[in-house]
Write a protein that holds these residues in place. Structure first.
Motif, mmCIF file in Angstrom:
data_model
loop_
_atom_site.group_PDB
_atom_site.id
_atom_site.type_symbol
_atom_site.label_atom_id
_atom_site.label_comp_id
_atom_site.label_asym_id
_atom_site.label_seq_id
_atom_site.Cartn_x
_atom_site.Cartn_y
_atom_site.Cartn_z
ATOM 1 N N TRP A 104 0.852 -1.184 0.000
ATOM 2 C CA TRP A 104 0.000 0.000 0.000
ATOM 3 C C TRP A 104 0.888 1.234 0.000
ATOM 4 C CZ3 TRP A 104 -0.549 3.469 4.284
ATOM 5 C CH2 TRP A 104 0.140 3.100 5.437
ATOM 6 N N THR A 106 1.737 3.099 -2.551
ATOM 7 C CA THR A 106 2.661 3.102 -3.683
ATOM 8 C C THR A 106 2.206 4.147 -4.696
ATOM 9 O OG1 THR A 106 1.451 1.397 -4.905
ATOM 10 C CG2 THR A 106 3.159 0.642 -3.382
ATOM 11 N N GLY A 107 3.092 4.472 -5.649
ATOM 12 C CA GLY A 107 2.746 5.387 -6.733
ATOM 13 C C GLY A 107 2.626 6.837 -6.300
ATOM 14 N N SER A 111 -1.144 6.761 -3.417
ATOM 15 C CA SER A 111 -2.564 6.451 -3.590
ATOM 16 C C SER A 111 -2.833 5.119 -4.269
ATOM 17 C CB SER A 111 -3.230 7.562 -4.410
ATOM 18 O OG SER A 111 -2.661 7.606 -5.710
ATOM 19 N N GLN A 112 -1.789 4.341 -4.537
ATOM 20 C CA GLN A 112 -1.966 3.086 -5.259
ATOM 21 C C GLN A 112 -1.641 1.896 -4.365
ATOM 22 O OE1 GLN A 112 -3.088 3.217 -8.538
ATOM 23 N NE2 GLN A 112 -3.267 5.383 -7.991
ATOM 24 N N ILE A 113 -2.034 0.722 -4.841
ATOM 25 C CA ILE A 113 -1.620 -0.526 -4.226
ATOM 26 C C ILE A 113 -0.972 -1.378 -5.306
ATOM 27 C CG2 ILE A 113 -3.421 -0.516 -2.448
ATOM 28 C CD1 ILE A 113 -4.642 -2.890 -4.220
ATOM 29 N N GLU A 114 -0.134 -2.312 -4.894
ATOM 30 C CA GLU A 114 0.443 -3.312 -5.792
ATOM 31 C C GLU A 114 0.139 -4.674 -5.186
ATOM 32 O OE1 GLU A 114 4.602 -2.707 -6.629
ATOM 33 O OE2 GLU A 114 4.295 -0.576 -7.035
ATOM 34 N N ASP A 134 6.968 0.550 -7.499
ATOM 35 C CA ASP A 134 6.911 2.012 -7.535
ATOM 36 C C ASP A 134 6.660 2.547 -6.127
ATOM 37 O OD1 ASP A 134 6.696 4.656 -8.394
ATOM 38 O OD2 ASP A 134 4.675 4.412 -9.201
ATOM 39 N N GLY A 136 5.831 4.819 -3.116
ATOM 40 C CA GLY A 136 4.896 5.938 -3.053
ATOM 41 C C GLY A 136 5.544 7.214 -2.581
ATOM 42 N N PRO A 143 -6.846 3.358 0.061
ATOM 43 C CA PRO A 143 -6.885 2.412 -1.061
ATOM 44 C C PRO A 143 -6.680 0.954 -0.625
ATOM 45 C CG PRO A 143 -5.630 4.346 -1.681
ATOM 46 C CD PRO A 143 -5.896 4.460 -0.203
ATOM 47 N N TYR A 147 -9.443 -2.004 -0.979
ATOM 48 C CA TYR A 147 -9.095 -3.247 -1.670
ATOM 49 C C TYR A 147 -9.561 -4.458 -0.864
ATOM 50 C CZ TYR A 147 -6.390 -7.094 -3.575
ATOM 51 O OH TYR A 147 -6.025 -8.303 -4.110
#
Length: 173
Positions: A104, A106-107, A111-114, A134, A136, A143, A147
């Protein structure tokens, strides 16, 4: 230290420890291994840039270090903790024997997850939890929560950890 008075099942005790740097350390104790039909588990590893050194990512050296090829020794501190926590969740709590693992924060803006994937206890014990693709540039937990809520929407029980330091969330439908 403050002990929370109203903890939710399956926690027996939750203690909050203020730290000198202003952060808060939370210690949650599970008194027994709850066996709940349909329980789904997950772990969200912090993928923000501030975690890079804990994943064993070496910082750029200065001019002389780069000129002479000096490398800073690094060690991945995340892997052994994540292996242990994921294996425990998969082996002891998860109904289908697999823990869902993600990064969590990331990016852009964090604001992103991988998605790492679903790991059995044996897979988790062998998995190398390297850095996210990537890192964060911020830290947003929503997020990751979204998920897991979406992924486990049909599960009667859920148990997630938002980092290897075991900030845990549990819920019952």
């Amino acid at each position: 230290m403050t002990q929370l008075k109203n903890v939710v099942d399956p926690f027996g005790e939750v203690n909050v420890h203020p730290q000198p740097d202003g952060k808060i350390r939370v210690l949650a104790t599970i008194l027994m291994e709850p066996r709940r039909e349909g329980t789904q588990t997950g772990i969200a590893l912090d993928g923000s840039a501030s975690m890079a050194s804990l994943y064993g990512v070496a910082e750029e050296g200065g001019f002389l270090a780069n000129l002479f090829g000096w490398k800073k020794e690094t060690h991945n501190d995340i892997t052994p903790v994540a292996q242990s926590l994921c294996a425990y969740l998969a082996r002891k709590l998860d109904a289908d024997g697999g823990t869902t693992c993600i990064y969590w924060a990331t990016g852009a803006g964090g604001s992103q997850i991988e998605v790492i994937g679903d790991l059995t206890a044996d897979q988790a014990e062998r998995h190398i939890f390297g850095p996210p693709r990537d890192f964060g540039t911020g830290t947003q937990l929503l997020p990751a929560v979204r998920y897991f809520v979406d992924r486990f929407k049909d599960a009667p029980w859920g148990f997630t950890s938002s980092s290897p330091t075991a900030n845990c969330t549990t819920w019952k439908k």
